[in-house]
Design an enzyme around this catalytic site. Structure first.
Site, PDB file in Angstrom:
ATOM      1  CG  ASN A 223       2.050  -4.042  -8.157  1.00 31.66           C
ATOM      2  OD1 ASN A 223       1.698  -4.218  -9.277  1.00 31.66           O
ATOM      3  ND2 ASN A 223       2.746  -2.792  -7.964  1.00 31.66           N
ATOM      4  CG  LEU A 224       1.139  -8.304 -12.428  1.00 32.71           C
ATOM      5  CD1 LEU A 224       1.147  -7.657 -14.021  1.00 32.71           C
ATOM      6  CD2 LEU A 224       0.234  -9.666 -12.894  1.00 32.71           C
ATOM      7  CB  ILE A 225       1.882  -2.559 -11.986  1.00 37.88           C
ATOM      8  CG1 ILE A 225       0.397  -3.155 -12.086  1.00 37.88           C
ATOM      9  CG2 ILE A 225       1.728  -1.183 -12.869  1.00 37.88           C
ATOM     10  CD1 ILE A 225      -0.647  -2.278 -11.479  1.00 37.88           C
ATOM     11  CD  GLU A 226       6.866  -1.754  -7.923  1.00 37.65           C
ATOM     12  OE1 GLU A 226       7.831  -2.497  -7.674  1.00 37.65           O
ATOM     13  OE2 GLU A 226       6.623  -0.816  -7.034  1.00 37.65           O
TER      14      GLU A 226
ATOM     15  CD  GLU B  67      -1.499  -2.428   1.769  1.00 35.40           C
ATOM     16  OE1 GLU B  67      -2.142  -3.343   1.632  1.00 35.40           O
ATOM     17  OE2 GLU B  67      -0.189  -2.317   2.222  1.00 35.40           O
TER      18      GLU B  67
ATOM     19  N   GLY C 118      13.152  -1.341  -0.530  1.00 38.00           N
ATOM     20  CA  GLY C 118      12.746  -0.378  -1.505  1.00 38.00           C
ATOM     21  C   GLY C 118      13.929  -0.344  -2.943  1.00 38.00           C
ATOM     22  CD  GLU C 119      18.826  -1.580  -3.032  1.00 36.79           C
ATOM     23  OE1 GLU C 119      19.546  -0.947  -2.408  1.00 36.79           O
ATOM     24  OE2 GLU C 119      18.821  -2.814  -3.259  1.00 36.79           O
TER      25      GLU C 119
ATOM     26  N   PRO D 204      12.855 -12.097  -0.746  1.00 38.61           N
ATOM     27  CG  PRO D 204      13.589 -13.399   1.134  1.00 38.61           C
ATOM     28  CD  PRO D 204      14.154 -12.419   0.027  1.00 38.61           C
ATOM     29  NE  ARG D 205       4.118  -8.446   1.158  1.00 35.62           N
ATOM     30  CZ  ARG D 205       3.651  -7.303   0.688  1.00 35.62           C
ATOM     31  NH1 ARG D 205       4.468  -6.872  -0.593  1.00 35.62           N
ATOM     32  NH2 ARG D 205       2.953  -6.336   1.066  1.00 35.62           N
TER      33      ARG D 205
END
Length: 450
Positions: A353-356, A81, A328-329, A286-287
């Site tokens: 999210n796959l948009i990036e 988010e 953040g990378e 990893p997330r």
């Protein structure tokens, strides 16, 4: 020390009529009963991530940071988010230059992500949103006195929204998405859900299907504004970092496993060892940062030599796994990979999210579990910007085949860039919706409830 009796009494004195109070009463009592358990859970999570015990007072509406004179409040619960909120926060700062943005979170990783995204931006303050009891909510609103609020996606807090409505603070639910599965859960509490939806001043939904489900639950003034995540652009610094990482790696093909969740890494590592050649490097990210050491141990158990991105050392020729142990990378990781496996989709977590990845032209392979991003995932597959695989083994096998087929990779990459560009504009539509909600009174002096 929290006085629960005083908290309940204070909450009750601030509701405008008995009906909303009675509707929310079971929810409020549940919070009071659960609060000790919530605190124990914080302690438990702090064993692996000590940051959970920092800024603890903020979770109870106690803030040391001085509130600016004019505030816009934006809530982004965690990492996803927060990253989605970036273009909107920047648009708000540009549209209302006399205001600051208070960006609230519920997790340390969300807070850390905001620190990276808005480094050097003095008009963005980061803090935790308090737990959803009336006394904590009013303490937060009294301290920051926002002119309006924006809640990202579907993070709904009934008592906080009621407190905002009582103080005449408009709140927009932005980038809202609601799967059929989540809609069924909300529908089990129809009175509380309808009351909470009606406390929102407006909703900007990602798709028409999301808007319809939200309206069925009692939401008013629902507009389809699109997905703000399409408006995220790769920062120049991230692209430069991608080039630096690529220089460390050399000419080896790179397969990225992005934002993986617990249980998925073992499946992907096993499949990687089975299908990938020894020259292929798996960039594994990893997330959750508290799992970096755990994931490194999984690679070791597979007999795969691992290095860490944080070591800043050249990548050895016999290294099979590069652990992305940084925050953040992600744009940089996408930028240096030839193919990306999207985490959260290989076990039933709902996907990430796959948009990036599409925005930087990295071909995407998805697993079967994308219910949290269903509309985006299905449209990306239809557009030729992503491929779908039945399981982790099939996903790695598909990715390895793509690594060996540059022409097909370039075709998917071009489709991904076009897919990302075509859907831009949600930020501007969201700001326009906010302009229609902004109250005429001065932002710095909202009236106190009597």
């Amino acid at each position: 020390m929290v006085n629960f009796a005083e908290a309940t009494a204070y909450t009750c004195t601030l509701v405008p009529s008995p009906l909303p109070m009675l509707t929310r009463l079971p929810y409020t009592l549940l919070w009071i009963v659960a609060l000790p358990v919530v605190l124990l859970r914080l302690l438990w999570r702090a064993r692996r991530q000590p940051a959970y015990l920092k800024h603890l007072g903020e979770r109870f509406g106690r803030y040391r940071v001085r509130a600016p004179a004019a505030v816009i409040w934006v809530h982004a619960v965690s990492v996803g988010e927060t990253r989605a909120a970036e273009p909107l926060v920047r648009a708000l700062l540009a549209r209302w230059p006399e205001h600051s943005v208070v960006l609230t979170h519920m997790t340390p990783t969300g807070r850390d992500t905001a620190k990276v995204l808005f480094k050097g931006e003095s008009r963005v303050l980061r803090t935790y949103l308090p737990y959803d009891l009336g006394c904590f909510a009013h303490a937060f609103l009294r301290h920051f006195r926002p002119v309006f609020g924006v809640v990202m996606e579907t993070e709904l807090w009934p008592n906080l929204l009621a407190a905002c409505r009582r103080r005449d603070i408009p709140v927009l639910l932005a980038n809202a998405r609601l799967s059929e599965r989540s809609a069924r859960r909300y529908a089990r509490l129809p009175a509380l859900t309808a009351l909470t939806m009606k406390a929102l001043s407006a909703i900007g939904a990602q798709t028409a299907a999301d808007a319809a489900r939200l309206s069925q639950l009692g939401a008013r003034r629902v507009a389809v504004t699109g997905n703000i995540k399409f408006d995220i652009t790769p920062p120049e610094a991230a692209l430069a970092l991608a080039e630096a990482l690529r220089a460390r790696i050399g000419t080896r093909p790179v397969l990225l496993a992005a934002s993986t969740r617990e249980g998925e890494e073992a499946l992907l590592l096993t499949a990687f060892a089975r299908h990938a050649g020894t020259d292929t490097l798996l960039l594994l990210v990893p997330r959750h940062p508290q799992r970096f050491d755990e994931v490194a141990a999984l690679a070791a158990a597979q007999g795969l030599k691992l290095q860490r991105r944080s070591a800043e050392a050249p990548i050895d020729a016999d290294t099979r796994v590069l652990l992305g142990d940084s925050m953040g990378e992600m744009f940089a990781y996408y930028g240096c990979a030839q193919v990306a496996l999207i985490g959260g989709s290989w076990l039933p977590f709902g996907g990430q999210n796959l948009i990036e990845a599409c925005a930087v032209g990295t071909p995407v392979v998805l697993g079967p579990h994308t219910f949290n991003f269903m509309a985006v995932a299905e449209e990306a597959v239809r557009a030729g910007a992503a491929l779908r695989a039945a399981d982790a083994d099939a996903g790695v096998r598909t990715a390895v085949e793509l690594l060996a087929d540059p022409a097909r990779r370039e075709h998917i990459a071009a489709a991904g860039r076009a897919f990302a560009t075509t859907h831009q504009g949600a930020t501007a539509r969201t700001v326009a919706l906010l302009e229609s909600l902004r109250p005429r009174r001065r932002a710095s002096a909202p009236p106190e409830p009597k």
